[in-house]
Write an enzyme that holds these catalytic residues in place. Structure first.
Site, PDB file in Angstrom:
ATOM      1  N   CYS A 118       0.846  -1.154  -0.048  1.00 56.87           N
ATOM      2  CA  CYS A 118      -0.071  -0.166  -0.098  1.00 56.87           C
ATOM      3  C   CYS A 118       0.786   1.303  -0.170  1.00 56.87           C
ATOM      4  O   CYS A 118       1.961   1.512   0.808  1.00 56.87           O
ATOM      5  CB  CYS A 118      -0.816  -0.121   1.198  1.00 56.87           C
ATOM      6  SG  CYS A 118      -2.008   1.438   1.435  1.00 56.87           S
ATOM      7  N   CYS A 121       0.264   3.180   3.685  1.00 53.95           N
ATOM      8  CA  CYS A 121       0.622   2.533   4.897  1.00 53.95           C
ATOM      9  C   CYS A 121       1.600   1.634   4.852  1.00 53.95           C
ATOM     10  O   CYS A 121       2.278   1.123   5.887  1.00 53.95           O
ATOM     11  CB  CYS A 121      -0.539   1.982   5.774  1.00 53.95           C
ATOM     12  SG  CYS A 121      -0.956   0.423   5.190  1.00 53.95           S
ATOM     13  N   CYS A 141      -1.233 -10.230  -7.486  1.00 56.13           N
ATOM     14  CA  CYS A 141      -2.064 -11.459  -6.686  1.00 56.13           C
ATOM     15  C   CYS A 141      -2.015 -11.371  -5.458  1.00 56.13           C
ATOM     16  O   CYS A 141      -0.894 -10.856  -4.778  1.00 56.13           O
ATOM     17  CB  CYS A 141      -0.747 -12.441  -7.089  1.00 56.13           C
ATOM     18  SG  CYS A 141      -1.311 -14.240  -6.332  1.00 56.13           S
TER      19      CYS A 141
HETATM   20 FE    FE Z   1      -2.781   1.022   3.615  1.00 58.95          FE
END
Ligand code: FE
Length: 152
Positions: A118, A121, A141
């Site tokens: 991500c 974060c 995936c």
């Molecule tokens: Fe995140």
């Protein structure tokens, strides 16, 4: 070269022994805060790059319209419009949303894969491979436990 230097150089060349991430992320919590926020499995996957067992995520077979958010920080990561059934047992997409994820090389014993996390974060999501469908030819995936589905 002395023995200790040789060992550390070899480990670095293999990409091992690097447990701390160099990057800093916009959304940051302490380890204790992540543990409190996430299920035990989501914590192991998002924060320690574990992999959920194939065919265990209900999101693998999710076909409704909507978006898949980061289970760590709620950033929207994927649209249902790019989801497909790869047959692998993990939710698969051929493209992430704009500016949603980042990648890094993930060296292993059987070659280097490309890790996906991500953007906000740093939570581990899965890996991306070059055997996906058109138009990108990519297969993101993903661990279903790293995602939260939000129907539209
Ligand atoms: Fe995140």
């Amino acid at each position: 070269m002395n023995r200790r230097l040789f060992l550390s150089t070899t480990l670095a060349a293999l990409g091992l022994g690097q447990t701390a991430r160099a990057e800093t992320f916009e959304f940051t919590l302490t380890d204790a805060e992540w543990r409190a926020r996430l299920s035990p499995l989501a914590y192991q996957v998002l924060r320690h790059e574990a992999t959920e067992r194939a065919f265990t995520s209900p999101l693998d077979k999710e076909t409704r319209a909507g978006r898949y958010h980061c289970a760590g920080c709620d950033l929207p990561l994927f649209s249902s419009q790019t989801k497909y059934d790869s047959g692998t047992g993990w939710p698969s997409f051929w493209e992430p949303l704009a500016d949603a994820v980042r990648t890094r090389p993930d060296p292993g014993l059987f070659g280097t894969r490309t890790e996906v996390h991500c953007r906000r974060c740093g939570g581990h999501l899965g890996h991306v491979f070059k055997d996906g469908p058109k138009p990108t030819g990519l297969r993101y995936c993903m661990n279903g436990v790293s995602l939260a589905f939000v129907p539209s």
